[in-house]
Design an enzyme around this catalytic site. Structure first.
Site, PDB file in Angstrom:
ATOM      1  N   CYS A  33      39.881  38.656  42.794  1.00  0.00           N
ATOM      2  CA  CYS A  33      40.635  37.476  42.297  1.00  0.00           C
ATOM      3  C   CYS A  33      39.911  36.990  40.989  1.00  0.00           C
ATOM      4  CB  CYS A  33      40.403  36.075  43.500  1.00  0.00           C
ATOM      5  SG  CYS A  33      40.824  34.593  42.744  1.00  0.00           S
TER       6      CYS A  33
ATOM      7  N   CYS B 297      46.346  37.798  36.942  1.00  0.00           N
ATOM      8  CA  CYS B 297      46.000  37.552  38.229  1.00  0.00           C
ATOM      9  C   CYS B 297      46.507  38.414  39.243  1.00  0.00           C
ATOM     10  CB  CYS B 297      46.868  36.073  38.670  1.00  0.00           C
ATOM     11  SG  CYS B 297      46.895  35.697  40.353  1.00  0.00           S
TER      12      CYS B 297
END
Length: 265
Positions: free
Chosen positions: A70, A182
């Site tokens: 992440c 992302c």
């Protein structure tokens, strides 16, 4: 030997799919923080607390290495994680450096898609400042895209409308590369490839992250073989339906299930 990966939701599965290709003999534990997804629209302080709670749970499961799959969590907590835990830890960052290097010769600009929190953090500004000497990097927050992904929303008409709206103020002829900053966003690579002009390349940090993982395992003396290629799923919400969703999404990424099939699950 068990390698742990975590994300707020299914986004980190894009990293796991790459890891399974590169390290097929390793065993993996994937943890989704379903109680707090998404991270990218929350405060820095909240996300930091979520990250340490999740990693503590994963340590209790006996992981031998950790991938923070992440970008937002990496930006906020990677340094403290490395101070607290002695195992190999690999983080994520938007692939701005290779994108800038690839575009220098073309004169084209770079557009980074990322969450609002990632784009607001000093780590991102430091990254861009260190590599973007020509001022060719622009950034576009896409906060809704994580929610679309978590809902397994891959309908081309819906997503094309969304992307066209977000890109309406950009002259795409000026850009040579779009960076997916992302881990949820690579789920939309195929849709973006059809939508964007053919001269625009799409890059993400997944392959580079797995290369760093392999190198770090080697540095720690951990052989690339020594597992069965198994994957175990967990989520902070203890939701069996979400476990099923992760299995469906990973199968889609590995080419064993189509996007349309995953939406009907």
């Amino acid at each position: 030997m068990q390698i742990g990966l975590f994300d707020s939701g299914i986004g980190g599965l894009t990293v796991l799919a790459e890891a399974l290709r590169r390290l097929p003999d390793k065993d993996f534990l994937y943890m989704a923080d379903t109680l707090h997804v998404p991270y990218g629209t929350k405060s820095k302080e909240d996300v930091r607390a979520f990250v340490f709670e999740i990693v503590d749970k994963m340590m209790n499961e006996g992981i031998d290495a950790l991938v923070v799959a992440c970008n937002t969590a990496t930006s906020i907590a990677i340094a403290e994680l490395r101070e607290r835990y002695s195992l190999p830890i690999v983080g994520m960052e938007p692939a701005v450096k290779p994108a800038v290097e690839m575009n220098l010769a073309t004169g084209k600009r770079v557009l980074v898609f990322a969450t609002p929190l990632t784009l607001s953090l000093p780590k991102y500004y430091a990254l861009v400042s260190s590599v973007d000497k020509m001022g060719i990097v622009d950034s576009l927050p896409l906060p809704e895209l994580v929610q679309y992904c978590e809902a397994l929303q891959f309908d081309k008409q819906v997503m094309n409308e969304y992307f066209l709206t977000k890109l309406s103020s950009y002259n795409l002829d000026d850009y040579g590369i779009i960076v997916l900053g992302c881990t949820h966003y690579p789920f939309y690579k195929d849709i973006l490839r059809e939508l964007l002009p053919p001269h625009i390349e799409i890059v993400d940090g997944n392959a580079g992250t797995v290369r760093r993982l392999a190198a770090l395992l080697n540095r720690y003396g951990i052989p690339e073989s020594g597992g069965g290629g198994s994957v175990r799923f967990m989520c902070s919400g203890n939701d069996p339906a979400y476990i099923d969703k992760m299995q469906t999404a990973l199968a889609m990424l590995r080419g064993t299930e189509t996007i349309s099939e995953s939406r009907s699950t």
